[in-house]
Write an enzyme that holds these catalytic residues in place. Sequence first.
Site, short mmCIF file in Angstrom:
data_model
loop_
_atom_site.label_atom_id
_atom_site.label_comp_id
_atom_site.label_asym_id
_atom_site.label_seq_id
_atom_site.Cartn_x
_atom_site.Cartn_y
_atom_site.Cartn_z
N LYS A 1 -9.16 -38.21 92.85
CA LYS A 1 -8.66 -39.51 92.39
C LYS A 1 -8.66 -39.53 90.86
O LYS A 1 -9.69 -39.65 90.23
CB LYS A 1 -9.53 -40.66 92.91
CG LYS A 1 -8.76 -41.98 92.84
CD LYS A 1 -9.62 -43.15 92.54
CE LYS A 1 -10.08 -43.22 91.13
NZ LYS A 1 -9.00 -43.30 90.11
N GLU B 1 -20.70 -37.03 84.66
CA GLU B 1 -20.66 -36.79 83.21
C GLU B 1 -20.05 -38.03 82.57
O GLU B 1 -18.93 -38.43 82.93
CB GLU B 1 -19.86 -35.53 82.88
CG GLU B 1 -20.61 -34.26 83.20
CD GLU B 1 -22.00 -34.19 82.56
OE1 GLU B 1 -22.20 -34.78 81.48
OE2 GLU B 1 -22.90 -33.59 83.17
N CYS C 1 -15.38 -37.74 74.85
CA CYS C 1 -16.79 -38.06 75.09
C CYS C 1 -17.66 -37.37 74.04
O CYS C 1 -18.77 -37.81 73.76
CB CYS C 1 -17.19 -37.62 76.48
SG CYS C 1 -16.88 -35.88 76.78
N VAL D 1 -19.38 -47.01 85.23
CA VAL D 1 -18.87 -46.62 86.55
C VAL D 1 -19.72 -45.48 87.12
O VAL D 1 -20.06 -45.47 88.30
CB VAL D 1 -17.37 -46.21 86.45
CG1 VAL D 1 -16.88 -45.65 87.77
CG2 VAL D 1 -16.53 -47.40 86.03
N GLY E 1 -16.46 -40.00 83.57
CA GLY E 1 -15.93 -41.28 83.13
C GLY E 1 -17.00 -42.05 82.39
O GLY E 1 -17.92 -41.45 81.81
N SER E 2 -16.90 -43.37 82.42
CA SER E 2 -17.83 -44.19 81.64
C SER E 2 -19.22 -44.23 82.31
O SER E 2 -19.35 -44.01 83.52
CB SER E 2 -17.27 -45.60 81.54
OG SER E 2 -17.18 -46.16 82.84
N GLU F 1 -20.79 -46.88 73.08
CA GLU F 1 -19.59 -46.06 72.88
C GLU F 1 -18.39 -46.98 72.63
O GLU F 1 -18.14 -47.89 73.42
CB GLU F 1 -19.36 -45.23 74.15
CG GLU F 1 -18.22 -44.26 74.04
CD GLU F 1 -17.97 -43.52 75.35
OE1 GLU F 1 -17.82 -44.18 76.38
OE2 GLU F 1 -17.91 -42.28 75.31
P1 NAD Z 1 -13.78 -45.04 83.70
O1 NAD Z 1 -15.23 -44.96 84.01
O2 NAD Z 1 -13.18 -46.36 83.49
O3 NAD Z 1 -12.96 -44.37 84.91
C1 NAD Z 1 -13.22 -43.05 85.33
C2 NAD Z 1 -12.69 -42.87 86.75
O4 NAD Z 1 -13.46 -43.66 87.66
C3 NAD Z 1 -11.25 -43.31 86.93
O5 NAD Z 1 -10.61 -42.41 87.80
C4 NAD Z 1 -11.40 -44.68 87.56
O6 NAD Z 1 -10.26 -45.09 88.29
C5 NAD Z 1 -12.59 -44.44 88.46
N1 NAD Z 1 -13.32 -45.65 88.88
C6 NAD Z 1 -13.40 -46.83 88.23
N2 NAD Z 1 -14.24 -47.67 88.92
C7 NAD Z 1 -14.69 -46.98 89.99
C8 NAD Z 1 -15.58 -47.29 91.07
N3 NAD Z 1 -16.17 -48.47 91.15
N4 NAD Z 1 -15.83 -46.34 91.99
C9 NAD Z 1 -15.24 -45.11 91.91
N5 NAD Z 1 -14.38 -44.76 90.91
C10 NAD Z 1 -14.11 -45.69 89.97
O7 NAD Z 1 -13.51 -44.05 82.46
P2 NAD Z 1 -12.15 -43.78 81.68
O8 NAD Z 1 -11.81 -44.97 80.86
O9 NAD Z 1 -11.12 -43.23 82.59
O10 NAD Z 1 -12.59 -42.56 80.71
C11 NAD Z 1 -13.26 -42.76 79.51
C12 NAD Z 1 -14.75 -42.52 79.68
O11 NAD Z 1 -14.98 -41.23 80.19
C13 NAD Z 1 -15.53 -42.59 78.38
O12 NAD Z 1 -16.72 -43.29 78.59
C14 NAD Z 1 -15.82 -41.11 78.07
O13 NAD Z 1 -16.95 -40.89 77.26
C15 NAD Z 1 -16.00 -40.57 79.43
N6 NAD Z 1 -15.82 -39.12 79.45
C16 NAD Z 1 -16.91 -38.32 79.62
C17 NAD Z 1 -16.78 -36.95 79.60
C18 NAD Z 1 -17.97 -36.04 79.81
O14 NAD Z 1 -17.76 -34.90 80.20
N7 NAD Z 1 -19.18 -36.50 79.57
C19 NAD Z 1 -15.51 -36.37 79.41
C20 NAD Z 1 -14.42 -37.21 79.25
C21 NAD Z 1 -14.58 -38.59 79.28
#
Ligand code: NAD
Length: 471
Positions: A167, A238, A272, A220, A216-217, A368
């Site tokens: 996803k 991550e 990130c 989440v 992601g964040s 962040e």
């Molecule tokens: P996000 O957390 O908003 O979304 C990430 C993913 O989770 C998306 O696919 C989203 O649709 C899905 N999602 C959202 N709510 C969910 C839920 N309740 N259950 C399951 N899935 C859900 O993050 P974003 O805005 O897409 O990306 C930016 C973030 O990602 C920043 O915080 C960044 O630091 C982080 N990031 C971390 C790394 C790492 O390796 N540490 C790498 C890249 C990005």
Amino acid sequence: MNAAGGLEPASGLLESRSPARPSQVLASFPETSAGEVRAAVAAARRAQAEWAGLPATERAERLSRAAAAVQQAAGELVELGIVEVGKPRGEMAGEVQRGVAILGYYAGAALDPDGDSLPSPDGRSLLWSRRVPVGVAGLITPWNFPVAIPLWKLSPALAYGNVAVWKPAPAATAVARRLEEILHDVLGAGVLQMLPGDAETGTALVEEADLVSFTGSSRVGGSIVSAGAARRIPVQAEMGGQNASIVLPDADLERAASMVAASAMGYAGQKCTATSRVIVVDGSEGFVEALVEAVLALEVGDPGDPATAVGPVISSSALSGALDAVEQARRSGARVLVGGRQSREEGYFMEPTLVGEVEPGSHLCQEEVFAPVATVLRARHLEEAIEIANGVRYGLVSSLYTSDLDAAMAASRRLDTGLVRVNAPTSGVDFFAPFGGTGASGYGLKEQGKEAVHFYTKTKTFTFSPSGRGR
Ligand code: NAD
């Protein structure tokens, strides 16, 4: 498009739009329902038995062919990424090449030894342990690395005999759809399924998959870790960062300034691993001025232009959130050293921004922002700089600029982050080395390199004893 940002359900549809030209809709798709997620995972489970039953040489071959297919479509993926997520051309081209290299690397890893032979307990029996696949891998990915992150999860998952249901983030659905199409013919039916959607689809996937790899964040990620733990499935998450770069007076200050500027502002700070806090140790005369110069020298503009270093942020809510965070800091007494404003009428562009005279405990230094914004902090000595660097809930990466080997060794032991980089920018990931953070930045086993085998397999121990009927 809603007032808050780039995505909105419009008559049951989600849309992905270009952040440089928000009137341009790149993908429009219905969110995958929970029932459809269940059906996809059931189909994946059927395909997994066959995939895991292939000789490892065949899985390696298919991953090599996948690498060749992505290479062949590289130009198209680069153009799509530039438009859909606003990543500057040079970085997007580098990301696609990294994706190709990752597929090739795990094609090789599929042929690594898959277990250990252990001493016979009785001198006649065979005792060994093998790494076997877990099953259906649920992959949930962010929008900011729309090719490399999915591939650094997918490649080890497949190499070690799992299949994947993926996803992607809604804002990167057009790239995801194209990548799935490219891989589909090479991998075979059911081996990779991409399900467009957002939170609801992701939640359903966490309820069905045999393991979940999330990037992601932190917000989440925290909820996914809890949901996965309730089901007793392996989860790796991550997440976000608040990364510090420490500058010591004995560093090459000009070089440090240009590296820090690029790692804080490149791709509009949406990595990130971006530098968010620059901690300048007293005596580093002229560094802040050099940093301001280096930031001003960065080209802001159309991500398709090869000269651009800083494109748009992903959505109007990301832009207003970053502008608000800077304004709030300014109202609390901080000083904007450069930038601080929206930079174009069309698109979500923000001037690269440095904020000084700010408290280490303030919101801007603790959370962040994910935009071209960094704070500049002062420390009296290295000890204090390390304390400030460690004084956040995140722990992804830190960097230190110095020519003093002893200082570098001492600091690298004490900086509490998953990665420590000396005389190198915080942004920068080697796909063949373990990657991941501590605290609110990372949970579970690390990703990438040979480390990935631990997450995508489980250990099974076998004892074979003679039947007792002679021989
Ligand atoms: P996000 O957390 O908003 O979304 C990430 C993913 O989770 C998306 O696919 C989203 O649709 C899905 N999602 C959202 N709510 C969910 C839920 N309740 N259950 C399951 N899935 C859900 O993050 P974003 O805005 O897409 O990306 C930016 C973030 O990602 C920043 O915080 C960044 O630091 C982080 N990031 C971390 C790394 C790492 O390796 N540490 C790498 C890249 C990005």
